[in-house]
Design a protein around this motif. Structure first.
Motif, PDB file in Angstrom:
ATOM      1  N   ALA A  48      21.616   5.678   3.488  1.00 56.21           N
ATOM      2  CA  ALA A  48      20.670   6.720   3.886  1.00 56.21           C
ATOM      3  C   ALA A  48      19.278   6.141   4.086  1.00 56.21           C
ATOM      4  O   ALA A  48      18.573   6.488   5.042  1.00 56.21           O
ATOM      5  CB  ALA A  48      20.641   7.838   2.851  1.00 56.21           C
TER       6      ALA A  48
ATOM      7  N   TYR B  70      22.282  13.462   7.547  1.00 56.14           N
ATOM      8  CA  TYR B  70      22.382  12.843   8.866  1.00 56.14           C
ATOM      9  C   TYR B  70      23.786  12.918   9.451  1.00 56.14           C
ATOM     10  O   TYR B  70      24.057  12.279  10.471  1.00 56.14           O
ATOM     11  CB  TYR B  70      21.951  11.370   8.792  1.00 56.14           C
ATOM     12  CG  TYR B  70      20.460  11.186   8.566  1.00 56.14           C
ATOM     13  CD1 TYR B  70      19.578  11.331   9.619  1.00 56.14           C
ATOM     14  CD2 TYR B  70      19.959  10.893   7.301  1.00 56.14           C
ATOM     15  CE1 TYR B  70      18.200  11.175   9.427  1.00 56.14           C
ATOM     16  CE2 TYR B  70      18.597  10.734   7.097  1.00 56.14           C
ATOM     17  CZ  TYR B  70      17.726  10.879   8.163  1.00 56.14           C
ATOM     18  OH  TYR B  70      16.378  10.715   7.964  1.00 56.14           O
TER      19      TYR B  70
ATOM     20  N   GLY C  81      14.009  16.597  13.024  1.00 62.18           N
ATOM     21  CA  GLY C  81      13.618  15.199  12.990  1.00 62.18           C
ATOM     22  C   GLY C  81      14.070  14.430  14.221  1.00 62.18           C
ATOM     23  O   GLY C  81      14.819  14.930  15.065  1.00 62.18           O
TER      24      GLY C  81
ATOM     25  N   ARG D 175      21.465  12.628   0.743  1.00 59.48           N
ATOM     26  CA  ARG D 175      20.508  12.107   1.729  1.00 59.48           C
ATOM     27  C   ARG D 175      21.244  11.657   2.984  1.00 59.48           C
ATOM     28  O   ARG D 175      20.779  11.894   4.104  1.00 59.48           O
ATOM     29  CB  ARG D 175      19.706  10.936   1.154  1.00 59.48           C
ATOM     30  CG  ARG D 175      18.704  11.344   0.094  1.00 59.48           C
ATOM     31  CD  ARG D 175      18.054  10.144  -0.569  1.00 59.48           C
ATOM     32  NE  ARG D 175      17.162   9.411   0.330  1.00 59.48           N
ATOM     33  CZ  ARG D 175      16.459   8.325  -0.042  1.00 59.48           C
ATOM     34  NH1 ARG D 175      16.594   7.854  -1.290  1.00 59.48           N
ATOM     35  NH2 ARG D 175      15.653   7.737   0.800  1.00 59.48           N
TER      36      ARG D 175
ATOM     37  N   GLU E 214      15.297   5.826  11.811  1.00 57.48           N
ATOM     38  CA  GLU E 214      14.719   7.026  12.409  1.00 57.48           C
ATOM     39  C   GLU E 214      13.215   6.877  12.595  1.00 57.48           C
ATOM     40  O   GLU E 214      12.654   7.298  13.622  1.00 57.48           O
ATOM     41  CB  GLU E 214      15.020   8.248  11.542  1.00 57.48           C
ATOM     42  CG  GLU E 214      14.476   9.539  12.121  1.00 57.48           C
ATOM     43  CD  GLU E 214      14.872  10.763  11.304  1.00 57.48           C
ATOM     44  OE1 GLU E 214      15.217  11.788  11.902  1.00 57.48           O
ATOM     45  OE2 GLU E 214      14.843  10.672  10.052  1.00 57.48           O
TER      46      GLU E 214
ATOM     47  N   GLU F 185      17.046   6.248   7.456  1.00 62.29           N
ATOM     48  CA  GLU F 185      15.678   6.770   7.475  1.00 62.29           C
ATOM     49  C   GLU F 185      14.715   5.765   8.100  1.00 62.29           C
ATOM     50  O   GLU F 185      13.805   6.147   8.863  1.00 62.29           O
ATOM     51  CB  GLU F 185      15.244   7.125   6.061  1.00 62.29           C
ATOM     52  CG  GLU F 185      15.952   8.361   5.496  1.00 62.29           C
ATOM     53  CD  GLU F 185      15.836   8.486   3.991  1.00 62.29           C
ATOM     54  OE1 GLU F 185      16.409   9.452   3.433  1.00 62.29           O
ATOM     55  OE2 GLU F 185      15.187   7.621   3.364  1.00 62.29           O
ATOM     56  N   ARG F 186      14.881   4.490   7.789  1.00 62.59           N
ATOM     57  CA  ARG F 186      14.032   3.464   8.393  1.00 62.59           C
ATOM     58  C   ARG F 186      14.275   3.377   9.899  1.00 62.59           C
ATOM     59  O   ARG F 186      13.334   3.237  10.691  1.00 62.59           O
ATOM     60  CB  ARG F 186      14.292   2.107   7.724  1.00 62.59           C
ATOM     61  CG  ARG F 186      13.735   2.004   6.314  1.00 62.59           C
ATOM     62  CD  ARG F 186      14.126   0.687   5.639  1.00 62.59           C
ATOM     63  NE  ARG F 186      13.660  -0.480   6.398  1.00 62.59           N
ATOM     64  CZ  ARG F 186      13.893  -1.745   6.031  1.00 62.59           C
ATOM     65  NH1 ARG F 186      14.585  -1.984   4.910  1.00 62.59           N
ATOM     66  NH2 ARG F 186      13.447  -2.752   6.754  1.00 62.59           N
TER      67      ARG F 186
END
Length: 600
Positions: free
Chosen positions: A64, A143, A408, A139, A71, A68-69
Motif C-alpha cells: 500500500a 486501491y 484521488g 490501506r 500515486e 501511495e508513492r
C-alpha cells in the motif's frame, strides 16, 4: 493569455471569460513548475530503485505504501501535463507554446519510463497472492478498484523491455503525429466574404440562417481541407498502422477491443449499441431530416443544410450572462449542490470561452488533477447550441470535480462510456427546463427540433463516425488507403446515417479530415452514443422518481472510476448489457420526433 484571467468583450455576447491557469502553475518557466518536474524525476527514480524486482516480496501495508508513492508521482505528472496541454490548447500556433508542450511531453515520457515496472510487477502477481495482500491491509483495499483495472490488461501485457520501449517511442510516434494534426488544423484559415476564419468560426457559419452563407461556408471548408487531405490521409494511415502493430503484439483480435477494455465495457455491449443505432437510422435521422426538408420547402437537403435553423427560428444571439444563468438555474432545480459546484467555474476563472486565432477548436473539460480542479474550454459564439455545449462541458466539469474530490489521482478518471453521462445529463436538464418555460408553439417547435438534431448528432452521427473508423481500420489491414478511398468510405457511411434526402457535393468527401477524435483517441466516438442513450434511460427514471434521485446521481458521479457500468446503473434499475436497454434510450428521440410531426 492562457496563464492570466481577463475578459474578452463582444458587443452582443458580453464579457467572455478566459481561464486562469495559475492554480496549476504561475508560468511555463516558473520555479514551481521546474521544482515539481525535478521532484517527479527524483521520486520516480527512487521508486524504481526501492521496488523494482521486489513487488512480489511486499505484503499488505508495505505494498500500500508503494502504491501511495506511485500515486503521488502520477499526481505530479498529471499536474505538469495538464498545465502543458491547457497552455498549448490556448494557442496551438505559437512556436514557443508548441515547444513548451513538446518538451513537457518528452520529460513526462522519460519520467514515466522509470514507473513502468510498477504495474507490470503488480500484474505478475497471481490472483491468490494479490487477494491475500488486499485482505490483510485496509490501506491496500482502498486501491482495489485501481488494482482491478490495472490487471484487466494482464492478458495483453508484453515484456518489461517492450513496454518501456513502447512508452519511450510515444513522443516520436503517436504523440508527434497527433501534434502535427493539431497544429495543421489550428493553422488553417477559411476564406469567407473577405474574412479569414478559423475552423470553429467557419463551422459556426453552417448554422447561419442564410442559405448562401451556409453554402459558401461548406464549400470553402471542404475545399480548404481538400488542399491538405494528402497530409491528413498520411497521418491517419500511419496512426492506424501503428495501432494495428501494437494490437497484434498484444493479442487484441479487433481494433475496437483495446478501447473497450479501457472503457471497462464488453465488446458485445458495444456491438449491441452500434447495431441498435444503425437499425434505427430510418426511424430517427431519415425521418427527421425528411421533416426538416419540408419545413425548409425543399425536396432534398444539401449537406450544408443539415444544421440550418428552421424558418421560425429568430436566430437570437444568447449573451454569455444569459447562457450562464440558464445552465446554472437548470442545475439548481435538479440539485443545489450541482449548481454550487458549477458556479465555481464562473467565479474562479475555470472557463475559457472566446474564439481566438490558434485556439483549439471545439470544446472540452479537462479534469487536471484532484489537488486542483477541472478547466473548461469553449468557443462561445452565442447560438442556442453553444448554450447546450456549455451545459454539456459544465456537466463534465462537475463530474470531474466530484470524482477528484473523492477518489484521488489513480481512481478519479472515469471510463469514456460513463464520462459522457454527466455531460449529456446536464444538457438534458437544461433543455427540459427551457422547454418547460416556453409557451410559444413556434419556439417550442424550434427548441424540440434543435434538441432532436443535437441527439442525432450525438447518437446517429457518432455511430456513423464509429462505422467509418471501423471500416478504415479494417481496410488498412490490406495496405495504405488512398485519400480518395477514405473520402468514399466517408460518403458511404454518411449517406447510410443521414438518408436519401441529402445530396453531397464533391468537397464533402473531405469533411472526415477535421475530426480530432480519430487521431487523439481511436474509437472514442461511440462513447457519445453510449452516454446519450444511457442518459435518456436515466432521465426516464428521474421523471418517475419520488425523491432521492439527485443524491444517488451525485454519488454515482463521485464514484469516478471505482465502479463498472453495471454497478453504477444497478441502483437505478438499469443494465446496459440488456439488449433492450439501447432501444429504451433511442425511444426518447423517437418520441420527440413524433411530437415534431404534429407541427408538419
Amino acid at each position: 493569455m492562457a496563464g492570466t484571467a481577463s475578459a474578452n468583450t463582444d458587443s452582443e455576447l458580453g464579457d467572455l471569460p478566459e481561464w486562469d491557469l495559475r492554480d496549476l502553475y504561475p508560468a511555463p518557466d516558473s520555479p514551481e513548475l521546474q521544482g515539481d518536474l525535478e521532484r517527479a524525476r527524483q521520486q520516480a527514480r527512487q521508486l524504481r530503485q526501492d521496488y523494482e524486482g521486489r513487488i512480489a516480496e511486499l505484503h499488505g501495508d508495505s505494498l500500500a505504501v508503494a502504491v501511495e508513492r506511485y500515486e503521488a508521482i502520477e499526481e505530479m505528472l498529471g499536474r505538469l501535463m495538464s498545465y502543458a496541454q491547457l497552455t498549448y490548447s490556448g494557442d496551438m500556433t505559437d512556436p514557443e507554446t508548441g515547444r513548451f508542450f513538446q518538451s513537457m511531453q518528452e520529460e513526462a515520457t522519460t519520467i514515466s519510463s522509470d514507473l513502468i515496472f510498477f504495474t507490470l510487477e503488480i500484474n505478475a502477481l497471481s490472483d491468490e497472492a494479490l487477494n491475500a495482500r488486499v485482505a490483510e491491509s485496509s490501506r491496500l483495499a482502498h486501491y482495489w478498484p485501481w488494482l482491478r483495472d490495472v490487471r484487466a490488461m494482464r492478458p495483453y501485457q508484453l515484456s518489461d523491455e517492450l513496454e518501456r520501449f513502447i512508452n519511450d517511442k510515444q513522443v516520436t510516434g503517436r504523440g508527434a503525429w497527433t501534434r502535427l494534426f493539431d497544429e495543421t488544423m489550428a493553422s488553417l484559415r477559411f476564406p469567407l466574404d473577405g474574412e479569414q476564419l478559423t475552423s470553429s468560426e467557419i463551422l459556426n457559419k453552417l448554422s447561419s440562417p442564410s442559405e448562401e452563407t451556409r453554402r459558401k461556408a461548406g464549400k470553402t471548408f471542404g475545399e480548404k481541407l481538400g488542399e491538405h487531405v494528402p497530409t491528413f490521409a498520411h497521418i491517419h494511415n500511419t496512426l492506424i498502422k501503428d495501432k494495428a502493430i501494437e494490437d497484434q503484439w498484444r493479442g487484441f483480435e479487433r481494433p475496437v477491443s483495446s478501447r473497450n477494455l479501457a472503457n471497462h465495457v464488453e465488446d458485445e455491449v458495444v456491438d449491441a449499441l452500434v447495431s441498435a443505432v444503425r437499425e434505427s437510422y430510418p426511424r430517427l435521422s431519415h425521418r427527421y431530416y425528411r421533416l426538416k426538408a419540408k419545413w425548409l420547402g425543399k425536396d432534398t437537403l444539401a449537406y450544408w443544410d443539415r444544421n440550418a435553423p428552421l424558418p421560425e427560428d429568430d436566430d437570437r444571439t444568447v449573451p454569455w450572462g444569459e447562457a450562464r444563468s440558464t445552465v446554472l438555474n437548470a442545475y439548481a432545480a435538479f440539485s443545489p449542490r450541482m449548481a454550487e459546484i458549477g458556479q465555481h467555474f464562473f467565479d474562479k476563472s475555470w472557463i475559457d470561452a472566446p474564439t481566438r486565432a490558434g485556439k483549439a477548436p471545439g470544446a472540452f473539460s479537462h479534469p487536471t488533477v484532484p489537488s486542483a480542479h477541472p478547466y473548461v474550454l469553449l468557443n462561445y459564439q452565442g447560438r442556442t447550441r453553444d448554450v447546450m455545449t456549455l451545459a454539456h462541458e459544465l456537466g463534465h466539469g462537475v463530474h470531474q470535480y466530484l470524482a477528484g474530490q473523492h477518489q484521488g489521482a489513480l481512481m478519479a478518471d472515469t471510463p469514456l462510456t460513463l464520462a459522457e453521462t454527466a455531460s449529456v445529463f446536464g444538457e438534458m436538464l437544461t433543455f427540459q427546463r427551457m422547454l418547460a418555460n416556453e409557451r410559444d408553439p413556434g419556439r417550442r417547435k424550434v427548441m424540440l427540433a434543435g434538441k432532436v438534431e443535437d441527439m442525432i448528432n450525438t447518437v446517429v452521427r457518432q455511430i456513423a463516425f464509429h462505422t467509418f473508423e471501423a471500416r478504415l481500420h479494417e481496410e488498412r489491414k490490406h495496405g495504405e488507403i488512398l485519400a480518395s478511398r477514405i473520402g468514399e468510405i466517408w460518403l458511404e457511411t454518411q449517406r447510410e446515417a443521414l438518408g436519401e434526402v441529402f445530396s453531397f457535393d464533391e468537397e464533402y468527401q473531405n469533411f472526415w479530415a477535421y475530426i480530432p477524435h480519430f487521431i487523439h483517441v481511436p474509437f472514442y466516438v461511440y462513447a457519445y452514443a453510449f452516454g446519450d442513450c444511457l442518459v435518456n434511460s436515466l432521465y426516464a427514471v428521474y421523471e418517475q422518481a419520488e425523491s432521492g434521485f439527485a443524491e444517488q446521481y451525485l454519488e454515482m458521479l463521485a464514484a469516478g472510476g471505482t465502479k463498472r457500468h453495471r454497478e453504477l446503473l444497478a441502483p437505478f434499475g438499469l443494465d446496459a448489457a440488456d439488449p433492450g436497454f439501447w432501444y429504451k434510450g433511442l425511444g426518447l428521440i423517437e418520441r420527440f420526433i413524433d411530437e415534431l410531426e404534429q407541427y408538419d
